[in-house]
Design a protein around this motif. Sequence first.
Motif, PDB file in Angstrom:
ATOM      1  N   ASP A  84      56.569  -1.078  34.987  1.00 37.88           N
ATOM      2  CA  ASP A  84      56.133  -1.529  33.659  1.00 37.88           C
ATOM      3  C   ASP A  84      57.306  -2.164  32.897  1.00 37.88           C
ATOM      4  O   ASP A  84      58.449  -1.711  33.033  1.00 37.88           O
ATOM      5  CB  ASP A  84      55.597  -0.323  32.874  1.00 37.88           C
ATOM      6  CG  ASP A  84      54.819  -0.721  31.643  1.00 37.88           C
ATOM      7  OD1 ASP A  84      55.460  -1.095  30.634  1.00 37.88           O
ATOM      8  OD2 ASP A  84      53.581  -0.659  31.680  1.00 37.88           O
ATOM      9  N   SER A  86      58.029  -1.782  29.913  1.00 40.59           N
ATOM     10  CA  SER A  86      58.522  -0.797  28.958  1.00 40.59           C
ATOM     11  C   SER A  86      59.299   0.310  29.670  1.00 40.59           C
ATOM     12  O   SER A  86      58.773   0.983  30.556  1.00 40.59           O
ATOM     13  CB  SER A  86      57.338  -0.177  28.200  1.00 40.59           C
ATOM     14  OG  SER A  86      57.717   1.018  27.560  1.00 40.59           O
ATOM     15  N   GLN A  87      60.537   0.512  29.236  1.00 39.14           N
ATOM     16  CA  GLN A  87      61.336   1.594  29.811  1.00 39.14           C
ATOM     17  C   GLN A  87      60.678   2.941  29.571  1.00 39.14           C
ATOM     18  O   GLN A  87      60.698   3.823  30.435  1.00 39.14           O
ATOM     19  CB  GLN A  87      62.748   1.573  29.220  1.00 39.14           C
ATOM     20  CG  GLN A  87      63.667   2.633  29.811  1.00 39.14           C
ATOM     21  CD  GLN A  87      65.076   2.560  29.254  1.00 39.14           C
ATOM     22  OE1 GLN A  87      65.391   1.695  28.434  1.00 39.14           O
ATOM     23  NE2 GLN A  87      65.933   3.464  29.691  1.00 39.14           N
ATOM     24  N   GLU A  88      60.081   3.104  28.391  1.00 37.84           N
ATOM     25  CA  GLU A  88      59.405   4.366  28.067  1.00 37.84           C
ATOM     26  C   GLU A  88      58.232   4.615  29.015  1.00 37.84           C
ATOM     27  O   GLU A  88      58.059   5.735  29.511  1.00 37.84           O
ATOM     28  CB  GLU A  88      58.906   4.329  26.621  1.00 37.84           C
ATOM     29  CG  GLU A  88      58.209   5.620  26.195  1.00 37.84           C
ATOM     30  CD  GLU A  88      57.696   5.568  24.759  1.00 37.84           C
ATOM     31  OE1 GLU A  88      57.092   6.568  24.324  1.00 37.84           O
ATOM     32  OE2 GLU A  88      57.878   4.531  24.103  1.00 37.84           O
ATOM     33  N   LYS A  89      57.438   3.578  29.292  1.00 41.80           N
ATOM     34  CA  LYS A  89      56.304   3.727  30.201  1.00 41.80           C
ATOM     35  C   LYS A  89      56.791   4.017  31.628  1.00 41.80           C
ATOM     36  O   LYS A  89      56.179   4.819  32.346  1.00 41.80           O
ATOM     37  CB  LYS A  89      55.449   2.462  30.184  1.00 41.80           C
ATOM     38  CG  LYS A  89      54.545   2.324  28.971  1.00 41.80           C
ATOM     39  CD  LYS A  89      53.395   3.315  29.067  1.00 41.80           C
ATOM     40  CE  LYS A  89      52.294   3.036  28.065  1.00 41.80           C
ATOM     41  NZ  LYS A  89      51.489   1.869  28.403  1.00 41.80           N
ATOM     42  N   ARG A  90      57.865   3.357  32.023  1.00 38.79           N
ATOM     43  CA  ARG A  90      58.403   3.620  33.369  1.00 38.79           C
ATOM     44  C   ARG A  90      58.863   5.074  33.478  1.00 38.79           C
ATOM     45  O   ARG A  90      58.650   5.727  34.511  1.00 38.79           O
ATOM     46  CB  ARG A  90      59.562   2.677  33.687  1.00 38.79           C
ATOM     47  CG  ARG A  90      59.168   1.225  33.825  1.00 38.79           C
ATOM     48  CD  ARG A  90      60.249   0.409  34.530  1.00 38.79           C
ATOM     49  NE  ARG A  90      61.551   0.476  33.904  1.00 38.79           N
ATOM     50  CZ  ARG A  90      61.959  -0.299  32.901  1.00 38.79           C
ATOM     51  NH1 ARG A  90      61.131  -1.212  32.386  1.00 38.79           N
ATOM     52  NH2 ARG A  90      63.176  -0.181  32.402  1.00 38.79           N
ATOM     53  N   ALA A  91      59.494   5.575  32.434  1.00 35.97           N
ATOM     54  CA  ALA A  91      59.949   6.972  32.435  1.00 35.97           C
ATOM     55  C   ALA A  91      58.765   7.929  32.504  1.00 35.97           C
ATOM     56  O   ALA A  91      58.805   8.937  33.220  1.00 35.97           O
ATOM     57  CB  ALA A  91      60.795   7.246  31.198  1.00 35.97           C
ATOM     58  N   GLN A  92      57.710   7.622  31.767  1.00 37.73           N
ATOM     59  CA  GLN A  92      56.505   8.452  31.802  1.00 37.73           C
ATOM     60  C   GLN A  92      55.877   8.432  33.193  1.00 37.73           C
ATOM     61  O   GLN A  92      55.409   9.467  33.687  1.00 37.73           O
ATOM     62  CB  GLN A  92      55.504   7.963  30.762  1.00 37.73           C
ATOM     63  CG  GLN A  92      55.915   8.209  29.327  1.00 37.73           C
ATOM     64  CD  GLN A  92      54.970   7.559  28.324  1.00 37.73           C
ATOM     65  OE1 GLN A  92      53.960   6.961  28.698  1.00 37.73           O
ATOM     66  NE2 GLN A  92      55.298   7.660  27.049  1.00 37.73           N
ATOM     67  N   ASP A  95      57.984  10.596  35.491  1.00 36.93           N
ATOM     68  CA  ASP A  95      57.748  12.015  35.206  1.00 36.93           C
ATOM     69  C   ASP A  95      56.409  12.475  35.785  1.00 36.93           C
ATOM     70  O   ASP A  95      56.297  13.591  36.318  1.00 36.93           O
ATOM     71  CB  ASP A  95      57.765  12.266  33.702  1.00 36.93           C
ATOM     72  CG  ASP A  95      59.172  12.245  33.114  1.00 36.93           C
ATOM     73  OD1 ASP A  95      60.134  12.324  33.899  1.00 36.93           O
ATOM     74  OD2 ASP A  95      59.297  12.148  31.883  1.00 36.93           O
TER      75      ASP A  95
END
Length: 271
Positions: A84, A86-92, A95
């Motif tokens: 993705d 988005s770094q945040e979406k990739r992290a999610q 996880d």
Amino acid sequence: MMKTAVTLCRVPEMAAGPFVFHDELPVAFAKAAACGFDAVELFFAGPDEVPVETIRELCQGHALGVAAIGSGAGMAKHGLSLTDPSQEKRAQALDFILGMVDYGGKLGAPVILGSMQGKWGGEVSRAQGLGFLAAALKHINEAAAKAGVPFLYEPLNRYETNLFNRLAPAAVFLEQHDLQNILLLADLFHMNIEEPDLAAALIEAGPRVGHVHWADSNRLAMGSGHTDSEAVIAALRGISYQRYVSAEIFTNGDPEAAARQTRESTRKFGI
């Protein structure tokens, strides 16, 4: 010796997908056992959806194993992918998959990365997409090794991803990044679209093949299309494949008939 498995999906957002049984788990496990499968391949909404002990009890009660666990709900339900923008979406996304790997480890089962691999395009260049994928797989490789299970990467057809569509390039990618605990899922439906020769592709991938989705060319039960199942089995035996052939297929509205046809198609090869 190769073993057989059948897909059980309990994700409403994936109800139209290529999965055989969508029943409540006690019913689905009973049907899988009655059709003569060795194991089930599970698709849940997430790692907290069904207690591990529930699955252990169902497996024990029906003499079934867990062949693999899908992660597709991460995309279908939550819209997550490892590539993705988005770094945040990739992290999610990472996880979510790490949670599934931990869950799978408790059942001795590998987790599959299919749709959650995503694709490159738009804000994400091909090099960036592959970089995102490699970085995530490094973490997943370590987590799966710690959990005592392999991890399964699935090359998909060109209509679903533009990362890897064929086994050989995916195998090279895994080698280049020293991802030794990650194996390939050879889905015969996707391979029928992308590989010039299914048997040759399996032989070339060799020991990297860790799971097989046993589907005919039209994604129905084997025997419904034009896949040369004899050549596929010969290739798998040629690489000393000892893992699962699993029915991830559409059923034309009759899951039990599709399951029985799948088992008949493997029994003729002594599987």
